[in-house]
Design a protein around this motif. Structure first.
Motif, PDB file in Angstrom:
ATOM      1  N   LEU A   1       0.827  -1.204   0.000  1.00  0.00           N
ATOM      2  CA  LEU A   1       0.000   0.000   0.000  1.00  0.00           C
ATOM      3  C   LEU A   1       0.865   1.259   0.000  1.00  0.00           C
ATOM      4  N   SER A   2       0.539   2.177  -0.896  1.00  0.00           N
ATOM      5  CA  SER A   2       1.260   3.456  -0.952  1.00  0.00           C
ATOM      6  C   SER A   2       0.998   4.243   0.323  1.00  0.00           C
ATOM      7  N   GLY A   3       1.938   5.100   0.703  1.00  0.00           N
ATOM      8  CA  GLY A   3       1.691   6.013   1.816  1.00  0.00           C
ATOM      9  C   GLY A   3       2.125   5.490   3.167  1.00  0.00           C
ATOM     10  N   THR A   4       2.561   4.241   3.236  1.00  0.00           N
ATOM     11  CA  THR A   4       3.088   3.713   4.496  1.00  0.00           C
ATOM     12  C   THR A   4       4.347   2.907   4.201  1.00  0.00           C
ATOM     13  N   ASP A   5       5.340   3.016   5.079  1.00  0.00           N
ATOM     14  CA  ASP A   5       6.599   2.310   4.813  1.00  0.00           C
ATOM     15  C   ASP A   5       6.448   0.801   4.991  1.00  0.00           C
TER      16      ASP A   5
ATOM     17  N   MET B   1       4.927  -4.621  17.473  1.00  0.00           N
ATOM     18  CA  MET B   1       5.073  -3.211  17.839  1.00  0.00           C
ATOM     19  C   MET B   1       4.194  -2.352  16.931  1.00  0.00           C
ATOM     20  N   LEU B   2       4.282  -2.606  15.619  1.00  0.00           N
ATOM     21  CA  LEU B   2       3.518  -1.808  14.647  1.00  0.00           C
ATOM     22  C   LEU B   2       2.011  -1.946  14.888  1.00  0.00           C
TER      23      LEU B   2
ATOM     24  N   GLU C   1       8.795   7.221   7.970  1.00  0.00           N
ATOM     25  CA  GLU C   1      10.028   7.650   8.626  1.00  0.00           C
ATOM     26  C   GLU C   1       9.969   7.394  10.134  1.00  0.00           C
ATOM     27  N   ASN C   2       9.490   6.194  10.469  1.00  0.00           N
ATOM     28  CA  ASN C   2       9.447   5.740  11.854  1.00  0.00           C
ATOM     29  C   ASN C   2       8.432   6.452  12.739  1.00  0.00           C
ATOM     30  N   LYS C   3       7.520   7.195  12.131  1.00  0.00           N
ATOM     31  CA  LYS C   3       6.488   7.860  12.927  1.00  0.00           C
ATOM     32  C   LYS C   3       5.118   7.333  12.540  1.00  0.00           C
ATOM     33  N   ILE C   4       4.300   7.108  13.569  1.00  0.00           N
ATOM     34  CA  ILE C   4       2.929   6.671  13.321  1.00  0.00           C
ATOM     35  C   ILE C   4       2.134   7.906  12.894  1.00  0.00           C
ATOM     36  N   ALA C   5       1.409   7.789  11.779  1.00  0.00           N
ATOM     37  CA  ALA C   5       0.720   8.975  11.252  1.00  0.00           C
ATOM     38  C   ALA C   5      -0.655   8.620  10.698  1.00  0.00           C
ATOM     39  N   ARG C   6      -1.585   9.582  10.782  1.00  0.00           N
ATOM     40  CA  ARG C   6      -2.899   9.409  10.138  1.00  0.00           C
ATOM     41  C   ARG C   6      -2.814   9.973   8.734  1.00  0.00           C
ATOM     42  N   LYS C   7      -3.342   9.241   7.770  1.00  0.00           N
ATOM     43  CA  LYS C   7      -3.302   9.715   6.387  1.00  0.00           C
ATOM     44  C   LYS C   7      -4.637   9.453   5.715  1.00  0.00           C
ATOM     45  N   PRO C   8      -4.999  10.286   4.704  1.00  0.00           N
ATOM     46  CA  PRO C   8      -6.267  10.046   4.003  1.00  0.00           C
ATOM     47  C   PRO C   8      -6.253   8.676   3.326  1.00  0.00           C
ATOM     48  N   LEU C   9      -7.261   7.885   3.609  1.00  0.00           N
ATOM     49  CA  LEU C   9      -7.294   6.506   3.120  1.00  0.00           C
ATOM     50  C   LEU C   9      -7.407   6.409   1.602  1.00  0.00           C
TER      51      LEU C   9
END
Ligand code: ADP
Length: 368
Positions: free
Chosen positions: A155-159, A299-300, A328-336
């Motif tokens: 999925l794009s947008g997440t590492d 962990m994730l 970049e190692n940060k948990i983030a909310r993004k538009p689905l």
């Protein structure tokens, strides 16, 4: 009290249990009633025993279990509006208007569609006499938050998607086993790994195991790949290597969009007039999906599950549906839906690129 539900859907992946545990316990911590929907959307459509309230103890031991303990399924009914209407009714009957879903892009697309349709589904249920106006009044909006559970990292947008690093670890372990026997007999192995249209697992496994050659869908080999592969492997053998490992993604294609199969590669390596290697094929299959989650996925799943509860509680009717990413190692909310769209665009770009190359080749063939 706010009631939220958690569900796993689509293909299972290691780490989904960590998600369920985190959502249940964070939800309880935030003074919510938390429900688990068993068997994905199928459970939402069936209702009844498929929707169960979860206590703190109900998720004890979840972290170290593989797969998903609340089950997952593919659900045909949910693709159609009547199925989604039944699902909406079951949610209202349980007083649930917030849903956290851990699944692949299909599951998350279905979730967004469900959220968009929610008000009209409730109105139709009232007009059909299946629910009273007073019953739907408190549940005018549905809040959805997605978590990406997939071993393919597609999925794009997440590492990283939840489960990808567990599958990668499993593949590396299996390749190590194979290498021992390959070295003993001086054999070659063609190893097919999962990933659907995505070559992440194959690429990372090849780097992590020092494979001799690799095939992935995103970067098709040049037309002379046969000569190139034999040349590289011959060189490695001349340097004293007693084993040969070729990793092939299940979605691997050549420059013209034709599938590159393990048998094609094996026949080439075994060719008596060429390398003449004693060659075997190993398709790793579902061992890649099974087993317990590695620490990273636990962990994730945990951090993202906690964030999902916060996101679903903070959402307003105006909030765009989000998913929880790690970048970049940060948990983030993004538009689905932007991420789903980008994922599909990348896939079609790859397809398109191949199509153009095939057309160009056809044109030169005709002009010759
Ligand atoms: P994944 O979530 O792993 O990509 P699927 O694509 O099979 O797996 O989706 C899982 C389930 O999600 C499907 O069985 C179906 O119930 C639901 N779903 C998928 N796509 C849609 C869609 N476009 N509309 C409604 N429901 C969908």
């Amino acid at each position: 009290r706010k009631k939220i539900a958690v569900m796993t859907s689509g293909g299972d992946s290691p780490g989904m249990n960590a998600v369920v545990r985190a959502v249940v316990r964070m939800g309880i911590h935030m003074d919510c009633d938390v429900f688990a929907v068993y068997e994905g959307y199928e459970g939402l459509v069936r209702g009844g025993n498929y929707i169960k309230q979860m206590g703190w103890e109900d998720v004890r031991g979840y972290l170290s279990e593989g797969g998903t303990l609340i089950g997952t399924a593919r659900c045909m009914a949910f693709y159609e509006r009547p199925g989604r209407m039944t699902a909406a009714k079951n949610m209202v009957l349980n007083g649930i208007d917030a849903l956290i879903i851990c699944g692949g892009d299909g599951s998350l697309t279905g979730a967004d569609k469900f959220r968009a349709e929610w008000p009209s589904l409730l109105e139709e249920l009232v007009s059909k006499g299946e629910l009273q106006q007073s019953q739907i009044e408190p549940y005018k909006h549905l809040n959805i938050v997605g978590l990406v559970g997939s071993i393919d990292n597609d999925l794009s947008g997440t590492d990283a998607t939840i489960g990808a690093y567990s599958a990668l670890a499993r593949i590396c372990e299996m390749v190590d086993y194979i290498e021992a026997t390959a070295s003993s007999h001086s054999r070659a192995f063609v190893i097919e790994v999962m990933g659907r249209h995505c070559g992440w697992l194959a690429l990372m496994a090849a780097v992590a195991t020092g494979a001799d050659f690799l095939f992935i869908p995103e970067k098709p080999r040049e037309d002379n790949w046969r000569e190139e592969m034999c040349q590289v492997i011959k060189q490695h053998r001349e340097m004293g290597k007693r084993k040969t490992i070729v990793i092939i993604a299940e979605g691997a294609l050549d420059k013209h969009g034709e599938k590159v199969t393990p048998t094609m590669v094996k026949d080439l390596l075994a060719d008596k007039d060429g390398l003449g290697l004693d060659t075997r094929i190993t398709t790793l299959g579902h061992v890649q999906r099974g087993g317990t989650a590695v620490a990273y996925d636990r962990m994730l799943g945990t951090l993202q599950g906690v964030e999902a509860v916060k996101a679903v509680l903070e959402a307003t009717p105006e909030t765009e549906t989000c998913f929880i990413a790690i970048t970049e190692n940060k948990i983030a909310r993004k538009p689905l839906m932007a991420a789903v769209k980008e994922t599909k665009e990348v896939a079609s770009l790859i397809e398109q690129q191949r199509f153009n190359e095939a057309m160009a080749l056809r044109d030169t063939e005709f002009s010759d």
